[in-house]
Structures are given as structure tokens and as C-alpha cells.
Write a protein that holds these residues in place. Sequence first.
Motif, mmCIF file in Angstrom:
data_model
loop_
_atom_site.group_PDB
_atom_site.id
_atom_site.type_symbol
_atom_site.label_atom_id
_atom_site.label_comp_id
_atom_site.label_asym_id
_atom_site.label_seq_id
_atom_site.Cartn_x
_atom_site.Cartn_y
_atom_site.Cartn_z
ATOM 1 N N SER A 59 8.319 -4.069 24.128
ATOM 2 C CA SER A 59 7.102 -3.251 24.192
ATOM 3 C C SER A 59 6.304 -3.244 22.895
ATOM 4 C CB SER A 59 7.491 -1.810 24.544
ATOM 5 O OG SER A 59 8.393 -1.335 23.556
ATOM 6 N N ASN A 61 5.341 -5.069 18.793
ATOM 7 C CA ASN A 61 4.665 -6.274 18.300
ATOM 8 C C ASN A 61 5.545 -7.518 18.361
ATOM 9 O OD1 ASN A 61 2.420 -4.786 17.945
ATOM 10 N ND2 ASN A 61 2.578 -4.622 15.709
ATOM 11 N N ASN A 62 6.863 -7.320 18.340
ATOM 12 C CA ASN A 62 7.740 -8.478 18.538
ATOM 13 C C ASN A 62 7.463 -9.072 19.915
ATOM 14 O OD1 ASN A 62 10.993 -9.489 19.045
ATOM 15 N ND2 ASN A 62 10.101 -9.848 17.026
ATOM 16 N N ASP A 65 4.263 -11.019 19.842
ATOM 17 C CA ASP A 65 4.471 -12.396 19.358
ATOM 18 C C ASP A 65 4.923 -13.285 20.515
ATOM 19 O OD1 ASP A 65 4.047 -11.286 16.845
ATOM 20 O OD2 ASP A 65 6.174 -11.280 16.295
ATOM 21 N N ARG A 89 2.793 -1.744 24.325
ATOM 22 C CA ARG A 89 2.222 -0.422 24.028
ATOM 23 C C ARG A 89 1.087 -0.485 23.012
ATOM 24 N NH1 ARG A 89 7.205 2.899 23.227
ATOM 25 N NH2 ARG A 89 8.284 2.794 25.224
ATOM 26 N N GLY A 122 12.089 -6.501 17.174
ATOM 27 C CA GLY A 122 12.176 -7.054 15.825
ATOM 28 C C GLY A 122 12.519 -5.961 14.843
ATOM 29 N N THR A 123 11.672 -5.821 13.821
ATOM 30 C CA THR A 123 11.974 -4.851 12.765
ATOM 31 C C THR A 123 11.782 -3.409 13.239
ATOM 32 O OG1 THR A 123 9.697 -5.120 12.008
ATOM 33 C CG2 THR A 123 11.384 -6.420 10.879
ATOM 34 N N GLY A 124 11.214 -3.215 14.423
ATOM 35 C CA GLY A 124 10.979 -1.850 14.918
ATOM 36 C C GLY A 124 12.126 -1.289 15.732
ATOM 37 N N ASN A 126 14.919 0.882 16.840
ATOM 38 C CA ASN A 126 15.286 2.185 16.277
ATOM 39 C C ASN A 126 16.469 2.847 16.976
ATOM 40 O OD1 ASN A 126 14.113 3.017 18.664
ATOM 41 N ND2 ASN A 126 12.159 3.595 17.703
ATOM 42 N N ARG A 127 17.080 2.125 17.909
ATOM 43 C CA ARG A 127 18.287 2.641 18.571
ATOM 44 C C ARG A 127 19.009 1.474 19.243
ATOM 45 N NH1 ARG A 127 13.709 3.891 21.261
ATOM 46 N NH2 ARG A 127 13.539 3.430 23.485
ATOM 47 N N ASP A 151 12.038 -13.283 14.649
ATOM 48 C CA ASP A 151 12.265 -12.382 13.512
ATOM 49 C C ASP A 151 13.731 -12.026 13.340
ATOM 50 O OD1 ASP A 151 11.323 -11.315 11.229
ATOM 51 O OD2 ASP A 151 10.263 -9.622 12.111
HETATM 52 N N1 LIG Z 1 5.044 -7.383 9.697
HETATM 53 C C1 LIG Z 1 4.216 -8.385 9.981
HETATM 54 O O1 LIG Z 1 3.544 -8.885 9.121
HETATM 55 C C2 LIG Z 1 4.096 -8.842 11.371
HETATM 56 C C3 LIG Z 1 4.996 -8.419 12.348
HETATM 57 N N2 LIG Z 1 4.953 -8.872 13.590
HETATM 58 C C4 LIG Z 1 6.002 -8.527 14.541
HETATM 59 O O2 LIG Z 1 6.125 -7.163 14.699
HETATM 60 C C5 LIG Z 1 7.491 -6.802 14.782
HETATM 61 C C6 LIG Z 1 7.638 -5.375 14.529
HETATM 62 O O3 LIG Z 1 6.889 -4.753 15.536
HETATM 63 P P1 LIG Z 1 7.066 -3.231 15.927
HETATM 64 O O4 LIG Z 1 7.034 -2.416 14.701
HETATM 65 O O5 LIG Z 1 6.073 -2.952 16.957
HETATM 66 O O6 LIG Z 1 8.526 -3.176 16.452
HETATM 67 P P2 LIG Z 1 9.320 -3.990 17.593
HETATM 68 O O7 LIG Z 1 10.495 -4.552 16.915
HETATM 69 O O8 LIG Z 1 8.460 -4.891 18.357
HETATM 70 O O9 LIG Z 1 9.859 -2.851 18.587
HETATM 71 C C7 LIG Z 1 9.346 -1.605 18.584
HETATM 72 C C8 LIG Z 1 9.207 -1.115 20.023
HETATM 73 O O10 LIG Z 1 10.429 -1.103 20.680
HETATM 74 C C9 LIG Z 1 10.803 0.214 21.068
HETATM 75 N N3 LIG Z 1 12.241 0.280 20.809
HETATM 76 C C10 LIG Z 1 12.887 0.250 19.627
HETATM 77 N N4 LIG Z 1 14.211 0.154 19.804
HETATM 78 C C11 LIG Z 1 14.425 0.116 21.144
HETATM 79 C C12 LIG Z 1 15.588 0.001 21.944
HETATM 80 N N5 LIG Z 1 16.808 -0.077 21.433
HETATM 81 N N6 LIG Z 1 15.435 -0.026 23.274
HETATM 82 C C13 LIG Z 1 14.209 0.074 23.836
HETATM 83 N N7 LIG Z 1 13.068 0.174 23.113
HETATM 84 C C14 LIG Z 1 13.172 0.195 21.793
HETATM 85 C C15 LIG Z 1 9.893 1.131 20.324
HETATM 86 O O11 LIG Z 1 9.391 2.115 21.137
HETATM 87 P P3 LIG Z 1 9.913 3.599 21.250
HETATM 88 O O12 LIG Z 1 10.635 3.569 22.561
HETATM 89 O O13 LIG Z 1 10.825 3.895 20.099
HETATM 90 O O14 LIG Z 1 8.685 4.400 21.258
HETATM 91 C C16 LIG Z 1 8.693 0.234 20.001
HETATM 92 O O15 LIG Z 1 7.736 0.283 21.055
HETATM 93 C C17 LIG Z 1 8.144 -7.746 13.817
HETATM 94 O O16 LIG Z 1 9.510 -7.863 14.001
HETATM 95 C C18 LIG Z 1 7.377 -9.021 14.146
HETATM 96 O O17 LIG Z 1 7.982 -9.662 15.263
HETATM 97 C C19 LIG Z 1 3.876 -9.796 13.992
HETATM 98 O O18 LIG Z 1 3.470 -9.531 15.279
HETATM 99 C C20 LIG Z 1 2.652 -9.715 13.113
HETATM 100 C C21 LIG Z 1 2.978 -9.781 11.686
#
Ligand SMILES: NC(=O)C1=CN([C@@H]2O[C@H](COP(=O)(O)OP(=O)(O)OC[C@H]3O[C@@H](n4cnc5c(N)ncnc54)[C@H](OP(=O)(O)O)[C@@H]3O)[C@@H](O)[C@H]2O)[C@@H](O)CC1
Length: 459
Positions: A59, A61-62, A65, A89, A122-124, A126-127, A151
Motif C-alpha cells: 500500500s 511507496n514500495n 515502485d 494509499r 520497504g523502509t515503512g 512498522n509491524r 529495497d
Molecule cells: N526514500 C526514497 O528516496 C524513496 C523511497 N521509495 C520507496 O518508498 C519506500 C518507503 O515507502 P513508505 O514509507 O510508503 O513505506 P512502505 O515500506 O511502502 O510501507 C508502508 C505502508 O505499509 C503499511 N504497513 C507497514 N507495515 C505493514 C505490515 N506489516 N502489514 C501491512 N501493512 C503494513 C503502512 O500502512 P499502515 O497500515 O501502517 O497505515 C504503509 O501504508 C522505500 O522502501 C522505497 O521502496 C521510492 O518510491 C522513492 C524514493
Amino acid sequence: MSPLDGRPVVTAAQMRAAEQLAIERGSSVAALMDHVGRAVAEVVRRIGGGGDVLVLCGSGNNGGDGYVAAAALKAAGIAVRVAASSPPRGEAAIAARAGWDGAVETLADAAPASVLVDALFGTGLNRALDDAVAAPLRRLVEGARLSVAVDVPSGVQADTGEVLGPVPAMAVTLALGAAKPAHLLQPAARLCGTVRVLDIGVTVDSDARVIARPTWTRPGPDSHKFNRGMVAVVRGRMAGAAHLAATAAMHAGAGYVVLLGASMPEAPYALVRKPLTDDALDDPRIGAVVIGPGLGRDEGMREPLDQALASDRPLVIDGDALRLLTPERIAARGGTTILTPHAGEFDALFGAGDGSKLDRARDAATRSGAVVVFKGPDTVIAAPDGRAILAGDANDWLSTAGTGDVLTGAIGAALSSGMPALDAAAAGVWLHGEAARRLGAAFIADELAVALKHARGML
Ligand SMILES: NC(=O)C1=CN([C@@H]2O[C@H](COP(=O)(O)OP(=O)(O)OC[C@H]3O[C@@H](n4cnc5c(N)ncnc54)[C@H](OP(=O)(O)O)[C@@H]3O)[C@@H](O)[C@H]2O)[C@@H](O)CC1
Ligand SMILES: [K+]
């Protein structure tokens, strides 16, 4: 796409800050995502061997990508499908999804493809991954000929190297812009497979780096035994351990190695043996004193340790000596000190903590004023000024008695050659790792000490 050696290691927050800077300079999340997705697609096209591709999108930015990569692969004529864990999202991810004109399958229903691209989290992250994601991810990775993580492998905590749930191992991980701690730290590093850094047009810098081949000068016409580096190894209760460290120092290229606390000549005769007299460490030609391997933890060994701490010579402290010390005592010493604890010794000296190995090593270096080599299957080398060097990917066969003594000797040799402490520690770790890699399997520490010379010969 380039190897990790010498590259910066950044946390998720540092990466976001670099991304923010790029945005302030005129880029945008969408532009960066477009760049990343296309670069991922290009690598997948090159290494995928023309096989069909399934891209898994999450959901965030990963996932964004992933949608861009899927569209780029399709445009390149590759058979590609997309499956998502949940809808996108953020604004950029929603736009990326809109750029994909094919169907979006559910994870549970998706059939495997020969190449799997994991763009779930990716880096987001959180669980921990829940079962509805973890189970299909495993099935689809197992059903693929090649699996590529964008990533980090989904389920891996980028900053700490923790693995949140049952995460399958990937064949290749494309680290975006820079390595993250999880690419080097266990248990995550083992799940990353081959890691390559993908340039994403964002400039990153960090005071943490991946270990690289050291610069360690070879002997020249002006070299003689003392200016190549003189190492003094203090022998303790278990003579073999100090002997291993001394042998390692010799094969790492030290010019003169003396074993203190022994007097009878025996092979190897190149190793000078002397008693540990009161003035034994006063020789200004000594470039490094090594103490700790096989020292013994009884009160009787405090005396030689006190003598080493009181000397103004650069010091490498390992093993039992670490059990007889406190961080404050080491900090009070002043001069150059390198500590080489394994996890048990580290906990005993600095206390067990719940931070990442990188954070803990840095904290220990600050407290002790020493360069700390927190060794193990992954090794973090930290300096008191905050700089750090990470080494992953150790040969598992190093998990045998005496290999730590060999490392201490190798670091002693590097330090005695006049390198700054952080560089010397990294040079020793690199040499040790390379020697182990060359030996392959089921080697013993004695062989490892000798094999250092082959690694040294590469420099
Ligand atoms: N930095 C840079 O320069 C660039 C970075 N970029 C990319 O962005 C990435 C980071 O993106 P990001 O911050 O959106 O986080 P990401 O990893 O996609 O996930 C977050 C989502 O997942 C969810 N969620 C979390 N854990 C969960 C779980 N266990 N099970 C289910 N859901 C879960 C959480 O939502 P929540 O449910 O917590 O509201 C949230 O919606 C990075 O790794 C790289 O690929 C490039 O696009 C551009 C340049
Ligand atoms: K991922």
C-alpha cells in the motif's frame, strides 16, 4: 547497480531526509518513484532471462515502485502480472497504480511466475507481516525461479535487521539509493541474497559505511622489521590463544612480533619470546599491544592487564581481558584502544541492550572512548566519534574456537603499521573475512592464521 563495498549505510529516517532534500531541489516523490521503478524493471529484465514476472505491490511507496516497474516491464515486452496486498494509499503510489493498465490480482489468488518482484513493504514496515500476506508471499517466492526484493525483503526491519515474522529468503535485493543496516545485519542480511545498490538519483551520505578492501601499504625498499609494524602479544593462562593471535599478526604482515610471558624458543622461531618484565611495553617501537586471548579471568591476570592499560602503546583488547574491565576504566586510559568483543563479552562489558547492533556498538564506543569491533556473523565496527563500518556475510565456518584470537592478531598487525584505529580494525576484519572465504569449509583457526597471508597478498 553496484556492489555494497564502501557504500554509505543509511537508516530509513536518513533516507527520507535525503529524499526530502532532493524534493526541495526540484524533484518529487512521483519523479523519484518513476526513476526507481524503471531502474528496478531494467535490472529485472536483465537478470530475469526473459521469464514471466509477477510483481507484488503493497500500500505504500514500495508498492508504488512496484507498479512503475510492472508498467515499464510490460512496455519492454515482458509478460508481467501484478498482485496487491491492499490498494495504494499515498498520492505518488496512487498515481503509479494508475499508470499500470493491467489487472491487479489478490495475493491469495495469484499464481507464481518465474520471476517474483517483492514490492510489498520497504523502509515503512512498522509491524510483523500477518498470515494473509506472509503465506502467499512464501508460496510465490517458492514457486519462482528468481525472487527480487525492492529495497528490502518485505518483513525485514530496515534499521535493525530484525525479521518480523516468517519471511522467505530472496535471491536478490535491490537497495534503493544506499545500503540499509538490514542488508548487513543478521538475521535480515541472510534473507536478502545478493544485495546491489540501485542509484535512484538521490545523494546520500552517512557516517556509517559498508566495509571495503583496505588500503594497506606493501613493504617497499625502505621497509625493515620495525617500521612494518611491531606487535607485542601478552600471553596468559591459555598459551595457545595468544600464540594464535601472534601467528595471525605475523601472517597479516607485521614486521616483528613478540610474545610476552614466554621465554623458551620454539617454532615458529620468527616469533620472539620474552618475559613480561615491568619495562616490556616501554619499547617505543611497539605499534600495538594485544592482550586478552586466553588471558584467564582470575585475579592474578589483573596485573598484566593493568600494565597494558598503563602503557601509552596502542592497545587491542579481546577475550578474557574484556571480562576484567569496565567501560569507564577503558575510557580513563586515554590512548588508542580497540576492543573486539563477541556478543557475550559485549553484554558483559556494556550490558545487554535492545537497540540495533549498530546503535549498541556506537553507544559502546562513545562510553569507552575506544573503537569497538562488535563481532559475530555480522560485525559492526564503531568509533567514539560516531563513524561506523559494517561487515556482513561472514563465512559460517568461522564459528569455531580460536578464530577470534586470529582476528585480534590481524587487527594488531594493522594497528602496528600506523593506521588510525578505525581503519586498522576494519582492515583486520576484512583480512580475516577474506582469509575465511578463501579457506571454504571446516578449517581450523591455525589454518586461518596462516591464510591471512594470502588475503594480505591481494592488497
Ligand atoms: N526514500 C526514497 O528516496 C524513496 C523511497 N521509495 C520507496 O518508498 C519506500 C518507503 O515507502 P513508505 O514509507 O510508503 O513505506 P512502505 O515500506 O511502502 O510501507 C508502508 C505502508 O505499509 C503499511 N504497513 C507497514 N507495515 C505493514 C505490515 N506489516 N502489514 C501491512 N501493512 C503494513 C503502512 O500502512 P499502515 O497500515 O501502517 O497505515 C504503509 O501504508 C522505500 O522502501 C522505497 O521502496 C521510492 O518510491 C522513492 C524514493
Ligand atoms: K520489498
